[in-house]
Motif scaffolding. Structure first.
Motif, PDB file in Angstrom:
ATOM      1  N   ALA A   1      22.134  14.372  -2.712  1.00  0.00           N
ATOM      2  CA  ALA A   1      21.635  13.002  -2.801  1.00  0.00           C
ATOM      3  C   ALA A   1      21.749  12.331  -1.444  1.00  0.00           C
ATOM      4  CB  ALA A   1      22.443  12.212  -3.833  1.00  0.00           C
ATOM      5  N   ASP A   2      20.887  11.352  -1.203  1.00  0.00           N
ATOM      6  CA  ASP A   2      20.973  10.553   0.012  1.00  0.00           C
ATOM      7  C   ASP A   2      22.286   9.771   0.024  1.00  0.00           C
ATOM      8  OD1 ASP A   2      18.561  11.323   1.206  1.00  0.00           O
ATOM      9  OD2 ASP A   2      17.424   9.849   0.040  1.00  0.00           O
ATOM     10  N   TYR A   3      22.532   9.082   1.147  1.00  0.00           N
ATOM     11  CA  TYR A   3      23.832   8.446   1.358  1.00  0.00           C
ATOM     12  C   TYR A   3      24.219   7.482   0.224  1.00  0.00           C
ATOM     13  CZ  TYR A   3      27.802   6.248   3.563  1.00  0.00           C
ATOM     14  OH  TYR A   3      29.062   5.786   3.817  1.00  0.00           O
ATOM     15  N   MET A   4      23.460   6.416   0.042  1.00  0.00           N
ATOM     16  CA  MET A   4      23.865   5.412  -0.950  1.00  0.00           C
ATOM     17  C   MET A   4      23.772   5.911  -2.390  1.00  0.00           C
ATOM     18  SD  MET A   4      25.329   2.946   0.447  1.00  0.00           S
ATOM     19  CE  MET A   4      25.553   1.989  -1.032  1.00  0.00           C
ATOM     20  N   PRO A   5      22.691   6.585  -2.795  1.00  0.00           N
ATOM     21  CA  PRO A   5      22.671   7.091  -4.173  1.00  0.00           C
ATOM     22  C   PRO A   5      23.809   8.084  -4.448  1.00  0.00           C
ATOM     23  CG  PRO A   5      20.454   7.142  -3.253  1.00  0.00           C
ATOM     24  CD  PRO A   5      21.389   6.812  -2.125  1.00  0.00           C
TER      25      PRO A   5
ATOM     26  N   LEU B   1      26.949   7.745  -7.071  1.00  0.00           N
ATOM     27  CA  LEU B   1      27.324   8.765  -8.061  1.00  0.00           C
ATOM     28  C   LEU B   1      28.822   9.069  -8.009  1.00  0.00           C
ATOM     29  CD1 LEU B   1      24.403  11.346  -7.720  1.00  0.00           C
ATOM     30  CD2 LEU B   1      24.928   9.933  -9.721  1.00  0.00           C
ATOM     31  N   LEU B   2      29.352   9.202  -6.793  1.00  0.00           N
ATOM     32  CA  LEU B   2      30.783   9.471  -6.634  1.00  0.00           C
ATOM     33  C   LEU B   2      31.614   8.313  -7.190  1.00  0.00           C
ATOM     34  CD1 LEU B   2      30.797  10.912  -2.986  1.00  0.00           C
ATOM     35  CD2 LEU B   2      30.766  12.196  -5.138  1.00  0.00           C
ATOM     36  N   ARG B   3      31.217   7.094  -6.838  1.00  0.00           N
ATOM     37  CA  ARG B   3      31.928   5.905  -7.335  1.00  0.00           C
ATOM     38  C   ARG B   3      31.922   5.853  -8.852  1.00  0.00           C
ATOM     39  NH1 ARG B   3      28.671   0.714  -7.204  1.00  0.00           N
ATOM     40  NH2 ARG B   3      27.910   1.818  -9.049  1.00  0.00           N
TER      41      ARG B   3
ATOM     42  N   ARG C   1      32.239  14.041   2.462  1.00  0.00           N
ATOM     43  CA  ARG C   1      31.558  13.868   3.735  1.00  0.00           C
ATOM     44  C   ARG C   1      30.056  13.931   3.504  1.00  0.00           C
ATOM     45  NH1 ARG C   1      34.767  17.459   7.204  1.00  0.00           N
ATOM     46  NH2 ARG C   1      34.290  18.717   5.449  1.00  0.00           N
ATOM     47  N   PHE C   2      29.342  12.970   4.083  1.00  0.00           N
ATOM     48  CA  PHE C   2      27.889  13.008   4.016  1.00  0.00           C
ATOM     49  C   PHE C   2      27.391  13.955   5.091  1.00  0.00           C
ATOM     50  CE2 PHE C   2      23.600  11.410   4.963  1.00  0.00           C
ATOM     51  CZ  PHE C   2      23.047  11.583   3.705  1.00  0.00           C
TER      52      PHE C   2
ATOM     53  N   PRO D   1      18.834  19.872   9.116  1.00  0.00           N
ATOM     54  CA  PRO D   1      17.375  20.028   9.000  1.00  0.00           C
ATOM     55  C   PRO D   1      16.945  20.484   7.595  1.00  0.00           C
ATOM     56  CG  PRO D   1      18.124  20.978  11.048  1.00  0.00           C
ATOM     57  CD  PRO D   1      19.354  20.600  10.276  1.00  0.00           C
ATOM     58  N   GLU D   2      17.841  21.157   6.879  1.00  0.00           N
ATOM     59  CA  GLU D   2      17.514  21.634   5.531  1.00  0.00           C
ATOM     60  C   GLU D   2      17.601  20.543   4.470  1.00  0.00           C
ATOM     61  OE1 GLU D   2      19.924  23.352   7.466  1.00  0.00           O
ATOM     62  OE2 GLU D   2      18.333  24.638   8.228  1.00  0.00           O
ATOM     63  N   GLY D   3      18.307  19.455   4.757  1.00  0.00           N
ATOM     64  CA  GLY D   3      18.438  18.384   3.775  1.00  0.00           C
ATOM     65  C   GLY D   3      19.718  17.589   3.959  1.00  0.00           C
ATOM     66  N   VAL D   4      19.977  16.710   3.004  1.00  0.00           N
ATOM     67  CA  VAL D   4      21.158  15.847   3.056  1.00  0.00           C
ATOM     68  C   VAL D   4      21.924  15.961   1.745  1.00  0.00           C
ATOM     69  CG1 VAL D   4      20.101  14.199   4.645  1.00  0.00           C
ATOM     70  CG2 VAL D   4      19.905  13.831   2.187  1.00  0.00           C
ATOM     71  N   GLY D   5      23.169  15.561   1.797  1.00  0.00           N
ATOM     72  CA  GLY D   5      23.988  15.556   0.592  1.00  0.00           C
ATOM     73  C   GLY D   5      25.432  15.246   0.917  1.00  0.00           C
ATOM     74  N   TRP D   6      26.226  15.154  -0.114  1.00  0.00           N
ATOM     75  CA  TRP D   6      27.659  14.888   0.008  1.00  0.00           C
ATOM     76  C   TRP D   6      28.434  16.176  -0.224  1.00  0.00           C
ATOM     77  CZ3 TRP D   6      30.141  10.569   1.527  1.00  0.00           C
ATOM     78  CH2 TRP D   6      29.380   9.403   1.632  1.00  0.00           C
ATOM     79  N   ASN D   7      29.280  16.540   0.730  1.00  0.00           N
ATOM     80  CA  ASN D   7      30.163  17.688   0.602  1.00  0.00           C
ATOM     81  C   ASN D   7      31.494  17.187   0.067  1.00  0.00           C
ATOM     82  OD1 ASN D   7      32.448  19.394   2.317  1.00  0.00           O
ATOM     83  ND2 ASN D   7      30.882  20.625   1.343  1.00  0.00           N
ATOM     84  N   ILE D   8      31.981  17.815  -0.991  1.00  0.00           N
ATOM     85  CA  ILE D   8      33.275  17.451  -1.574  1.00  0.00           C
ATOM     86  C   ILE D   8      34.250  18.560  -1.216  1.00  0.00           C
ATOM     87  CG2 ILE D   8      34.556  16.965  -3.691  1.00  0.00           C
ATOM     88  CD1 ILE D   8      31.800  16.092  -4.887  1.00  0.00           C
ATOM     89  N   HIS D   9      35.298  18.185  -0.511  1.00  0.00           N
ATOM     90  CA  HIS D   9      36.283  19.139  -0.009  1.00  0.00           C
ATOM     91  C   HIS D   9      37.653  18.730  -0.562  1.00  0.00           C
ATOM     92  CE1 HIS D   9      37.415  22.225   2.873  1.00  0.00           C
ATOM     93  NE2 HIS D   9      38.486  21.498   3.102  1.00  0.00           N
ATOM     94  N   PRO D  10      38.079  19.299  -1.697  1.00  0.00           N
ATOM     95  CA  PRO D  10      39.259  18.787  -2.380  1.00  0.00           C
ATOM     96  C   PRO D  10      40.607  19.159  -1.764  1.00  0.00           C
ATOM     97  CG  PRO D  10      38.382  20.640  -3.580  1.00  0.00           C
ATOM     98  CD  PRO D  10      37.427  20.360  -2.445  1.00  0.00           C
TER      99      PRO D  10
END
Length: 94
Positions: free
Chosen positions: A31-35, A39-41, A69-70, A74-83
């Motif tokens: 997902a893009d930054y704000m959306p 979702l995380l929130r 981390r957002f 070049p392949e796309g965007v998203g949020w990486n979750i590193h627990p």
């Protein structure tokens, strides 16, 4: 005399929150930054019964600690979750 029972205070640390997000979404939220941050929130609100404000602040804390981390490539965007806080890279841009 009966005493009112004290409400239970739940303390959610960054590692616990990141693990809950990882269980909910896996390692990547596509997902893009704000959306994506919304979702995380919302997931933290639902999982722990937090207010939106408290969950937003926790998301900011997770981001600052490098646990979420957002990522923009070049392949796309998203949020990486590193627990794992031991190997997370705070404030590192990818």
């Amino acid at each position: 005399m009966l005493r009112a029972q004290e409400p239970e205070i739940l303390v959610i640390g960054p590692a616990r929150a990141a693990e809950a997000l990882y269980q909910e979404f896996g390692a990547l939220v596509d997902a893009d930054y704000m959306p994506g941050k919304t979702l995380l929130r919302d997931a933290l609100c639902d999982r722990f019964g937090l207010s939106q404000l408290a969950a937003e602040e926790l998301c900011d804390e997770l981001e600052g600690a490098g646990l979420v981390r957002f990522v923009a490539t070049p392949e796309g965007v998203g949020w990486n979750i590193h627990p794992d806080p031991e190997t997370a890279a705070p404030d590192r841009m990818i």
